[in-house]
Design a protein around this motif. Sequence first.
Motif, mmCIF file in Angstrom:
data_model
loop_
_atom_site.group_PDB
_atom_site.id
_atom_site.type_symbol
_atom_site.label_atom_id
_atom_site.label_comp_id
_atom_site.label_asym_id
_atom_site.label_seq_id
_atom_site.Cartn_x
_atom_site.Cartn_y
_atom_site.Cartn_z
ATOM 1 N N TYR A 5 0.465 -1.176 -0.473
ATOM 2 C CA TYR A 5 -0.028 -0.059 -0.260
ATOM 3 C C TYR A 5 0.766 1.081 -0.168
ATOM 4 C CZ TYR A 5 -3.525 -2.645 1.207
ATOM 5 O OH TYR A 5 -4.675 -3.983 1.223
ATOM 6 N N ILE A 6 0.597 2.329 -0.887
ATOM 7 C CA ILE A 6 1.388 3.397 -0.899
ATOM 8 C C ILE A 6 0.172 4.194 0.277
ATOM 9 C CG2 ILE A 6 2.206 5.746 -2.008
ATOM 10 C CD1 ILE A 6 1.937 3.261 -4.194
ATOM 11 N N ASN A 7 0.707 4.696 1.496
ATOM 12 C CA ASN A 7 0.158 5.397 2.090
ATOM 13 C C ASN A 7 0.627 7.271 2.298
ATOM 14 O OD1 ASN A 7 -1.095 3.381 3.724
ATOM 15 N ND2 ASN A 7 0.804 2.409 4.741
ATOM 16 N N LYS A 8 0.866 6.675 1.535
ATOM 17 C CA LYS A 8 2.405 9.209 1.517
ATOM 18 C C LYS A 8 3.143 8.983 0.263
ATOM 19 C CE LYS A 8 4.311 12.180 3.955
ATOM 20 N NZ LYS A 8 5.284 12.314 5.331
ATOM 21 N N ILE A 9 2.985 10.443 -0.574
ATOM 22 C CA ILE A 9 3.642 10.570 -1.513
ATOM 23 C C ILE A 9 4.485 11.633 -1.183
ATOM 24 C CG2 ILE A 9 3.910 11.251 -3.842
ATOM 25 C CD1 ILE A 9 1.146 9.300 -4.361
ATOM 26 N N GLY A 10 5.640 11.777 -1.275
ATOM 27 C CA GLY A 10 6.603 13.297 -0.831
ATOM 28 C C GLY A 10 6.551 14.281 -1.870
ATOM 29 N N VAL A 11 5.783 15.005 -1.408
ATOM 30 C CA VAL A 11 5.143 16.294 -1.804
ATOM 31 C C VAL A 11 6.142 16.687 -2.816
ATOM 32 C CG1 VAL A 11 4.052 18.535 -1.464
ATOM 33 C CG2 VAL A 11 3.828 17.088 0.114
ATOM 34 N N ILE A 77 0.007 20.006 -4.829
ATOM 35 C CA ILE A 77 -1.631 20.252 -4.587
ATOM 36 C C ILE A 77 -2.280 18.917 -4.874
ATOM 37 C CG2 ILE A 77 -3.605 20.555 -5.427
ATOM 38 C CD1 ILE A 77 -2.174 23.052 -6.153
ATOM 39 N N THR A 78 -1.708 18.316 -5.764
ATOM 40 C CA THR A 78 -2.260 15.874 -5.101
ATOM 41 C C THR A 78 -1.813 15.771 -4.458
ATOM 42 O OG1 THR A 78 -2.057 17.112 -8.225
ATOM 43 C CG2 THR A 78 -2.480 14.863 -7.029
ATOM 44 N N ALA A 79 -0.083 15.824 -4.362
ATOM 45 C CA ALA A 79 0.555 14.901 -4.046
ATOM 46 C C ALA A 79 -0.012 14.594 -1.718
ATOM 47 C CB ALA A 79 1.441 15.156 -3.070
ATOM 48 N N LEU A 80 -0.619 16.357 -1.734
ATOM 49 C CA LEU A 80 -0.983 17.025 -0.237
ATOM 50 C C LEU A 80 -2.393 16.684 -0.172
ATOM 51 C CD1 LEU A 80 -0.238 20.824 -0.137
ATOM 52 C CD2 LEU A 80 0.725 19.379 1.302
ATOM 53 N N ILE A 81 -3.146 16.481 -1.554
ATOM 54 C CA ILE A 81 -4.647 15.676 -1.281
ATOM 55 C C ILE A 81 -4.762 14.262 -0.921
ATOM 56 C CG2 ILE A 81 -6.818 15.672 -2.854
ATOM 57 C CD1 ILE A 81 -6.506 18.777 -3.553
ATOM 58 N N PHE A 82 -3.646 13.634 -1.769
ATOM 59 C CA PHE A 82 -3.685 12.665 -1.860
ATOM 60 C C PHE A 82 -3.174 12.010 -0.697
ATOM 61 C CE2 PHE A 82 -1.798 8.313 -1.622
ATOM 62 C CZ PHE A 82 -2.059 7.659 -2.085
ATOM 63 N N ASN A 83 -2.449 12.491 0.306
ATOM 64 C CA ASN A 83 -2.599 11.717 1.458
ATOM 65 C C ASN A 83 -2.686 12.198 2.085
ATOM 66 O OD1 ASN A 83 0.816 11.544 0.463
ATOM 67 N ND2 ASN A 83 1.711 13.677 1.383
ATOM 68 N N VAL A 84 -3.572 13.258 2.084
ATOM 69 C CA VAL A 84 -4.469 13.547 3.388
ATOM 70 C C VAL A 84 -6.400 12.442 2.949
ATOM 71 C CG1 VAL A 84 -6.554 15.100 3.612
ATOM 72 C CG2 VAL A 84 -4.318 15.684 3.765
ATOM 73 N N VAL A 85 -6.182 12.301 1.425
ATOM 74 C CA VAL A 85 -7.130 10.888 1.680
ATOM 75 C C VAL A 85 -6.703 9.933 1.664
ATOM 76 C CG1 VAL A 85 -8.543 10.073 -0.405
ATOM 77 C CG2 VAL A 85 -7.973 12.196 -0.043
ATOM 78 N N ALA A 86 -5.683 9.408 1.404
ATOM 79 C CA ALA A 86 -4.716 8.261 2.200
ATOM 80 C C ALA A 86 -4.966 7.255 3.484
ATOM 81 C CB ALA A 86 -3.625 7.749 1.130
ATOM 82 N N PHE A 88 -7.054 8.565 4.959
ATOM 83 C CA PHE A 88 -8.394 8.193 5.644
ATOM 84 C C PHE A 88 -9.026 6.172 5.153
ATOM 85 C CE2 PHE A 88 -9.371 12.411 6.002
ATOM 86 C CZ PHE A 88 -9.920 13.300 7.248
ATOM 87 N N ALA A 89 -8.614 6.455 3.672
ATOM 88 C CA ALA A 89 -8.826 5.304 2.896
ATOM 89 C C ALA A 89 -7.702 4.155 2.607
ATOM 90 C CB ALA A 89 -9.021 5.908 1.238
ATOM 91 N N GLY A 90 -6.947 4.477 3.575
ATOM 92 C CA GLY A 90 -6.112 3.638 3.725
ATOM 93 C C GLY A 90 -4.639 2.885 3.049
ATOM 94 N N GLY A 91 -5.208 4.240 1.779
ATOM 95 C CA GLY A 91 -3.932 3.707 0.998
ATOM 96 C C GLY A 91 -4.477 2.990 -0.470
ATOM 97 N N LEU A 92 -3.396 3.445 -1.018
ATOM 98 C CA LEU A 92 -3.194 2.948 -2.603
ATOM 99 C C LEU A 92 -3.036 1.223 -2.758
ATOM 100 C CD1 LEU A 92 -4.561 3.684 -5.165
ATOM 101 C CD2 LEU A 92 -1.812 4.265 -6.012
ATOM 102 N N GLU A 93 -3.608 0.535 -3.186
ATOM 103 C CA GLU A 93 -2.721 -0.812 -3.488
ATOM 104 C C GLU A 93 -2.274 -0.373 -4.438
ATOM 105 O OE1 GLU A 93 -5.042 -5.183 -3.394
ATOM 106 O OE2 GLU A 93 -6.559 -4.014 -2.677
ATOM 107 N N ILE A 94 -1.599 -1.375 -4.731
ATOM 108 C CA ILE A 94 -0.530 -1.776 -5.639
ATOM 109 C C ILE A 94 -0.048 -3.611 -5.453
ATOM 110 C CG2 ILE A 94 0.108 0.434 -6.084
ATOM 111 C CD1 ILE A 94 3.110 0.208 -5.319
ATOM 112 N N GLU A 95 0.465 -4.053 -6.541
ATOM 113 C CA GLU A 95 1.129 -5.512 -6.554
ATOM 114 C C GLU A 95 2.337 -5.055 -7.506
ATOM 115 O OE1 GLU A 95 -0.845 -8.542 -8.106
ATOM 116 O OE2 GLU A 95 -3.029 -8.533 -7.045
ATOM 117 N N LEU A 96 3.825 -6.040 -6.765
ATOM 118 C CA LEU A 96 4.677 -5.917 -7.086
ATOM 119 C C LEU A 96 5.003 -7.620 -7.090
ATOM 120 C CD1 LEU A 96 5.930 -3.620 -4.310
ATOM 121 C CD2 LEU A 96 5.437 -3.226 -6.834
ATOM 122 N N ASP A 97 5.340 -8.048 -8.444
ATOM 123 C CA ASP A 97 6.562 -9.063 -8.179
ATOM 124 C C ASP A 97 7.528 -9.410 -7.663
ATOM 125 O OD1 ASP A 97 3.639 -9.288 -9.741
ATOM 126 O OD2 ASP A 97 4.893 -9.039 -12.187
#
Length: 97
Positions: A5-11, A77-86, A88-97
């Motif tokens: 899960y991606i929970n935070k993005i560097g602004v 602005i996108t990173a700041l909004i993503f960090n706030v929403v993530a 609440f929502a628990g992050g962005l799910e990704i799959e890695l091989d």
Amino acid sequence: MATHYINKIGVLSLGKIFGALYGIIGLIAGALMTLMSLRMGSLMGNEGALVGLLFGVGSIIALPIFYGVLGFVSGIITALIFNVVAGFAGGLEIELD
């Protein structure tokens, strides 16, 4: 495959990436604007050709800078909004091989 899960993005990191991407888009837009202005200027005679040349050179310099700055700001602005929403929502799910 592991799920992460991606929970935070560097602004600033996303700002730099967006700035570079939008700068490239601005360079393409500036090149197209240059071609159009040279073509339209050549149809108007000598004075029009000079104006078209100046406008074309200006656009190929100004548009990448303008687009790059707007991309940088929108990335921040996108990173700041993503960090706030993530948060609440628990992050962005990704799959890695």
